[in-house]
Design a protein around this motif. Structure first.
Motif, PDB file in Angstrom:
ATOM      1  N   ILE A 107     -16.273   5.424  -8.469  1.00  0.00           N
ATOM      2  CA  ILE A 107     -15.421   6.251  -7.614  1.00  0.00           C
ATOM      3  C   ILE A 107     -14.020   5.646  -7.565  1.00  0.00           C
ATOM      4  CG2 ILE A 107     -15.025   7.139  -5.285  1.00  0.00           C
ATOM      5  CD1 ILE A 107     -18.044   7.052  -4.853  1.00  0.00           C
ATOM      6  N   LEU A 108     -13.022   6.480  -7.864  1.00  0.00           N
ATOM      7  CA  LEU A 108     -11.628   6.040  -7.822  1.00  0.00           C
ATOM      8  C   LEU A 108     -10.975   6.608  -6.569  1.00  0.00           C
ATOM      9  CD1 LEU A 108      -9.188   4.644  -9.182  1.00  0.00           C
ATOM     10  CD2 LEU A 108      -8.711   6.833 -10.315  1.00  0.00           C
ATOM     11  N   ASP A 109     -10.577   5.736  -5.674  1.00  0.00           N
ATOM     12  CA  ASP A 109      -9.874   6.140  -4.457  1.00  0.00           C
ATOM     13  C   ASP A 109      -8.383   5.892  -4.637  1.00  0.00           C
ATOM     14  OD1 ASP A 109     -12.105   6.935  -3.001  1.00  0.00           O
ATOM     15  OD2 ASP A 109     -12.536   4.867  -2.374  1.00  0.00           O
ATOM     16  N   ILE A 110      -7.596   6.915  -4.335  1.00  0.00           N
ATOM     17  CA  ILE A 110      -6.141   6.804  -4.450  1.00  0.00           C
ATOM     18  C   ILE A 110      -5.526   7.046  -3.083  1.00  0.00           C
ATOM     19  CG2 ILE A 110      -4.057   7.664  -5.567  1.00  0.00           C
ATOM     20  CD1 ILE A 110      -5.800   8.682  -7.843  1.00  0.00           C
ATOM     21  N   SER A 111      -4.725   6.088  -2.639  1.00  0.00           N
ATOM     22  CA  SER A 111      -4.023   6.212  -1.360  1.00  0.00           C
ATOM     23  C   SER A 111      -2.519   6.199  -1.633  1.00  0.00           C
ATOM     24  CB  SER A 111      -4.397   5.047  -0.440  1.00  0.00           C
ATOM     25  OG  SER A 111      -3.622   5.080   0.741  1.00  0.00           O
ATOM     26  N   ILE A 112      -1.814   7.226  -1.147  1.00  0.00           N
ATOM     27  CA  ILE A 112      -0.378   7.359  -1.419  1.00  0.00           C
ATOM     28  C   ILE A 112       0.373   7.588  -0.121  1.00  0.00           C
ATOM     29  CG2 ILE A 112       1.394   8.682  -2.623  1.00  0.00           C
ATOM     30  CD1 ILE A 112      -0.714   9.524  -4.644  1.00  0.00           C
ATOM     31  N   ASN A 126       0.790  -1.240   0.000  1.00  0.00           N
ATOM     32  CA  ASN A 126       0.000   0.000   0.000  1.00  0.00           C
ATOM     33  C   ASN A 126       0.820   1.287   0.000  1.00  0.00           C
ATOM     34  OD1 ASN A 126      -2.328  -1.570   0.027  1.00  0.00           O
ATOM     35  ND2 ASN A 126      -2.409  -1.583   2.275  1.00  0.00           N
ATOM     36  N   ILE A 127       1.992   1.285  -0.635  1.00  0.00           N
ATOM     37  CA  ILE A 127       2.694   2.550  -0.851  1.00  0.00           C
ATOM     38  C   ILE A 127       1.853   3.433  -1.767  1.00  0.00           C
ATOM     39  CG2 ILE A 127       4.677   3.595  -2.016  1.00  0.00           C
ATOM     40  CD1 ILE A 127       6.446   1.598  -0.804  1.00  0.00           C
ATOM     41  N   VAL A 128       1.342   2.804  -2.818  1.00  0.00           N
ATOM     42  CA  VAL A 128       0.345   3.454  -3.675  1.00  0.00           C
ATOM     43  C   VAL A 128      -0.785   2.450  -3.874  1.00  0.00           C
ATOM     44  CG1 VAL A 128      -0.174   4.440  -5.931  1.00  0.00           C
ATOM     45  CG2 VAL A 128       2.063   4.848  -4.882  1.00  0.00           C
ATOM     46  N   LYS A 129      -2.012   2.884  -3.636  1.00  0.00           N
ATOM     47  CA  LYS A 129      -3.153   1.977  -3.732  1.00  0.00           C
ATOM     48  C   LYS A 129      -4.276   2.638  -4.519  1.00  0.00           C
ATOM     49  CE  LYS A 129      -6.144  -0.884  -0.762  1.00  0.00           C
ATOM     50  NZ  LYS A 129      -6.486  -1.209   0.645  1.00  0.00           N
ATOM     51  N   LEU A 130      -4.753   1.945  -5.556  1.00  0.00           N
ATOM     52  CA  LEU A 130      -5.860   2.432  -6.367  1.00  0.00           C
ATOM     53  C   LEU A 130      -7.052   1.493  -6.194  1.00  0.00           C
ATOM     54  CD1 LEU A 130      -4.001   3.239  -9.712  1.00  0.00           C
ATOM     55  CD2 LEU A 130      -4.450   4.780  -7.808  1.00  0.00           C
ATOM     56  N   ILE A 131      -8.201   2.055  -5.840  1.00  0.00           N
ATOM     57  CA  ILE A 131      -9.420   1.257  -5.682  1.00  0.00           C
ATOM     58  C   ILE A 131     -10.547   1.926  -6.457  1.00  0.00           C
ATOM     59  CG2 ILE A 131     -11.137   0.336  -4.082  1.00  0.00           C
ATOM     60  CD1 ILE A 131      -9.034   0.337  -1.913  1.00  0.00           C
ATOM     61  N   TYR A 132     -11.130   1.176  -7.412  1.00  0.00           N
ATOM     62  CA  TYR A 132     -12.260   1.693  -8.194  1.00  0.00           C
ATOM     63  C   TYR A 132     -13.519   0.951  -7.775  1.00  0.00           C
ATOM     64  CZ  TYR A 132     -15.205   2.982 -12.133  1.00  0.00           C
ATOM     65  OH  TYR A 132     -16.229   3.469 -12.907  1.00  0.00           O
ATOM     66  N   ASN A 133     -14.525   1.710  -7.356  1.00  0.00           N
ATOM     67  CA  ASN A 133     -15.756   1.079  -6.872  1.00  0.00           C
ATOM     68  C   ASN A 133     -16.953   1.974  -7.181  1.00  0.00           C
ATOM     69  OD1 ASN A 133     -17.480  -0.716  -5.606  1.00  0.00           O
ATOM     70  ND2 ASN A 133     -17.131   0.168  -3.567  1.00  0.00           N
ATOM     71  N   ASN A 134     -17.879   1.444  -8.000  1.00  0.00           N
ATOM     72  CA  ASN A 134     -19.119   2.164  -8.327  1.00  0.00           C
ATOM     73  C   ASN A 134     -18.857   3.576  -8.867  1.00  0.00           C
ATOM     74  OD1 ASN A 134     -20.763   0.006  -7.513  1.00  0.00           O
ATOM     75  ND2 ASN A 134     -20.672   0.695  -5.362  1.00  0.00           N
TER      76      ASN A 134
END
Length: 314
Positions: free
Chosen positions: A179-184, A169-177
């Motif tokens: 919505i694109l969530d980006i965690s850096i 999870n240094i960089v995490k991309l989650i696409y759901n419904n």
């Protein structure tokens, strides 16, 4: 096409500029995260080398096609297409094959990791191809040093770290419904950038030295590079400052304990690097002194990689 002509077309001796950042990222991963994935390591290595060779071949091809000055060292001797009398179709076939190999291995690497590797790899492919090709190639602008330094010096290091720790999870991309969530993890990314600075500045200086040596030819061939914009004297000052920034960066990273104490071994390279800077300041030619920038890059970064390796296994 003979093997010697192929090796000259892809300038095999310059592949250290991509292999060393790749090894640097791997060594840092072992030291900081104690992680290593052999399959991903091999896939990235093949994709990286194949694409680097394709970009270099493309650069030589467009230098040949766009040359206004069709005589002298850079055209008659340095450009292998002229020297070896290579057919354009043969050169284009080699470029296509290399890109295909790079794409296949890169795609398999994406399947082994996640979509972020695909995104970074895709951006790198686009930058690599537009570096030499297109209506306004990056290599013919004042941005050549910046793009080559960032993408070869930092992005290669980052990806070579990420392929081993993509699930941390240094960089995490989650696409759901929709919505694109980006965690850096910004701190870790900053650390990776700082440890890659010797590669970033070293590669930028290889490009800078190349462009300083080619100022007269570039003006004639309408390549308006950074040294032409800022002048030779300022370019030579920048060449020196970029090296000094490397040593300051490494000292700081050791002090804040991001790098092992062994990284101070890089300071042993200061004198040979200074000597090479002084030699380059005296004379700037592709034939005689350009290689000094390559030597500086290699000696600084090889010691950097070895020091990280010692820290990882000690």
């Amino acid at each position: 096409m003979s093997i010697p002509s192929f090796l000259k077309l892809v300038e095999i001796q310059t592949k250290v500029a991509s292999v060393i950042p790749f090894l640097l990222g791997t060594a840092y991963t072992l030291y900081r995260f104690n992680s290593f994935d052999l399959k991903n390591f091999i896939l990235m290595f093949i994709s990286l080398i194949a694409f680097d060779m394709a970009v270099t071949a493309t650069n030589n091809f467009y230098d040949y096609k766009n040359a206004k000055k069709t005589y002298g060292y850079n055209y008659e001797i340095h450009n292998v297409i002229v020297r070896s009398n290579l057919k354009e179709k043969t050169v284009l076939g080699v470029i296509f094959t290399l890109v295909l190999v790079a794409v296949i291995c890169g795609f398999i690497l994406f399947l082994n990791t996640n979509v972020f590797v695909l995104i970074l790899g895709g951006i790198s492919f686009v930058v690599g191809l537009t570096y030499s090709a297109g209506p306004i190639p990056i290599s013919r602008t004042p941005l050549g040093e910046t793009f080559s330094g960032i993408f070869m010096g930092f992005v290669i290091v980052f990806i070579s770290v990420y392929i081993h720790i993509y699930d941390e999870n240094i960089v995490k991309l989650i696409y759901n419904n929709g919505i694109l969530d980006i965690s850096i993890d910004i701190i870790e990314i900053i650390y990776i950038f700082l440890i890659s600075l010797p590669a970033v500045n070293g590669i930028a200086n290889i490009m800078l030295a190349n462009n300083i040596c080619d100022i007269e030819d570039d003006i004639e061939n309408r390549r308006y590079t950074l040294p032409i914009h800022i002048g030779k004297e300022n370019a030579l000052k920048l060449f020196k400052v970029l090296y000094y920034a490397i040593y300051i960066d490494l000292i700081i990273l050791v002090i804040i304990k991001i790098l092992p104490i062994y990284s101070l071994f890089v300071l042993l390279t200061i004198m040979p690097v200074i000597n090479n800077i002084q030699e380059f300041n005296k004379k700037q030619t592709k034939k005689d002194t350009f290689v000094l920038a390559v030597k500086n890059f290699v000696i600084i970064n090889i010691v950097h990689v070895i020091s990280l390796g010692i820290g990882a296994f000690s």
